[in-house]
Scaffold this active site. Sequence first.
Site, PDB file in Angstrom:
ATOM      1  N   GLU A   1     -60.636  10.049 -54.095  1.00 16.61           N
ATOM      2  CA  GLU A   1     -59.943  11.011 -53.226  1.00 16.61           C
ATOM      3  C   GLU A   1     -60.401  10.769 -51.788  1.00 16.61           C
ATOM      4  OE1 GLU A   1     -57.653  13.108 -51.716  1.00 16.61           O
ATOM      5  OE2 GLU A   1     -57.474  13.655 -53.838  1.00 16.61           O
TER       6      GLU A   1
ATOM      7  N   LYS B   1     -39.161  11.923 -47.484  1.00 17.86           N
ATOM      8  CA  LYS B   1     -38.277  11.540 -46.383  1.00 17.86           C
ATOM      9  C   LYS B   1     -38.125  10.017 -46.357  1.00 17.86           C
ATOM     10  CE  LYS B   1     -39.305  15.526 -43.464  1.00 17.86           C
ATOM     11  NZ  LYS B   1     -39.810  16.011 -42.146  1.00 17.86           N
TER      12      LYS B   1
ATOM     13  N   ASP C   1     -48.450  12.008 -53.597  1.00 16.35           N
ATOM     14  CA  ASP C   1     -47.554  12.467 -52.538  1.00 16.35           C
ATOM     15  C   ASP C   1     -46.235  11.701 -52.625  1.00 16.35           C
ATOM     16  OD1 ASP C   1     -46.266  13.060 -50.077  1.00 16.35           O
ATOM     17  OD2 ASP C   1     -48.189  13.384 -49.092  1.00 16.35           O
TER      18      ASP C   1
ATOM     19  N   ASP D   1     -43.137  15.046 -60.201  1.00 18.13           N
ATOM     20  CA  ASP D   1     -42.040  16.001 -60.324  1.00 18.13           C
ATOM     21  C   ASP D   1     -40.884  15.635 -59.385  1.00 18.13           C
ATOM     22  OD1 ASP D   1     -43.634  16.560 -58.111  1.00 18.13           O
ATOM     23  OD2 ASP D   1     -43.059  18.668 -58.054  1.00 18.13           O
TER      24      ASP D   1
ATOM     25  N   THR E   1     -51.917  21.613 -63.451  1.00 20.87           N
ATOM     26  CA  THR E   1     -52.535  21.900 -62.161  1.00 20.87           C
ATOM     27  C   THR E   1     -51.541  22.621 -61.257  1.00 20.87           C
ATOM     28  OG1 THR E   1     -51.817  19.798 -61.205  1.00 20.87           O
ATOM     29  CG2 THR E   1     -53.943  19.817 -62.357  1.00 20.87           C
TER      30      THR E   1
ATOM     31  N   GLU F   1     -59.302   8.424 -61.985  1.00 22.27           N
ATOM     32  CA  GLU F   1     -58.167   9.194 -61.482  1.00 22.27           C
ATOM     33  C   GLU F   1     -58.003   8.933 -59.995  1.00 22.27           C
ATOM     34  OE1 GLU F   1     -56.037  13.559 -61.327  1.00 22.27           O
ATOM     35  OE2 GLU F   1     -58.193  13.494 -61.718  1.00 22.27           O
TER      36      GLU F   1
ATOM     37  N   PHE G   1     -50.097  21.509 -58.643  1.00 24.86           N
ATOM     38  CA  PHE G   1     -48.973  20.651 -58.297  1.00 24.86           C
ATOM     39  C   PHE G   1     -47.886  20.718 -59.364  1.00 24.86           C
ATOM     40  CE2 PHE G   1     -52.263  18.605 -55.682  1.00 24.86           C
ATOM     41  CZ  PHE G   1     -51.584  18.488 -54.484  1.00 24.86           C
TER      42      PHE G   1
END
Length: 245
Positions: free
Chosen positions: A96, A150, A146, A182, A218, A71, A220
């Site tokens: 991570e 922008k 993420d 999303d 989750t 992951e 998010f």
Amino acid sequence: MTDPAPVFRDRPVSFVRRSGRMSEAQERAWADLRGLYLLEVPRDVAATSVARDSAVDPETVWGRRARLVVEIGSGQGHAIVHAARHAPDTDFLAVEVFRAGLARTMRDADRAGVRNLRLAEANAPEVLEHLLPTASASELWVFFPDPWHKTRHTKRRLVQPAFARVAARALRPGGLLRLATDWEEYALQMRDVLDAAPGFARDFTGEWAQRFDGRVVTAFERKGARAGRAIRDLTYRRTADAAAG
């Protein structure tokens, strides 16, 4: 003549690494559990880099031969700890850069008795390119990266053609790349990138893949749903196309 300044990376990374404090519980987890869960990653110049020619041997790391699921951007570890607990015959790697999230993942994994999980504190594309052996992963997960929504920041998005190349390198033929977001515009970019990527083919029909039932809901996903944003899944299968490797 002074030596030139070291070059940290030649491409933008998909994160901004801040040095936020960990809670006392996270500090304890980091101190007590990293010897069990955390991979020692050889570094290049940057703190989250991975040195070239530093590939690990999964059989040595996990002590057995098994399917490997990776992951990317595991966050607090909710998805991967749940998956590892429910699939003890599969090995899992959480990648991570945020230490507090890694500490929380260790704590929750230890509480759940999970021993088939390892963690890498590193930049994900470098893990795929340098730390994992070629064709070693059965699945790669990229859930809610993420979106860098922008316009001036979209170059930081993880899913770009360069990412597709290193993902194809790490996946075995027939392996799966699973993604979810999303943000509609990012979902469209992901689909365009992977539709064009050598070594990948759609593993779904229609516009989007069905929701992966192995992905727990989750924070998010809940946040996106509360904001009225549709969750979109994509699944791609690694082909035997030699040009991608």
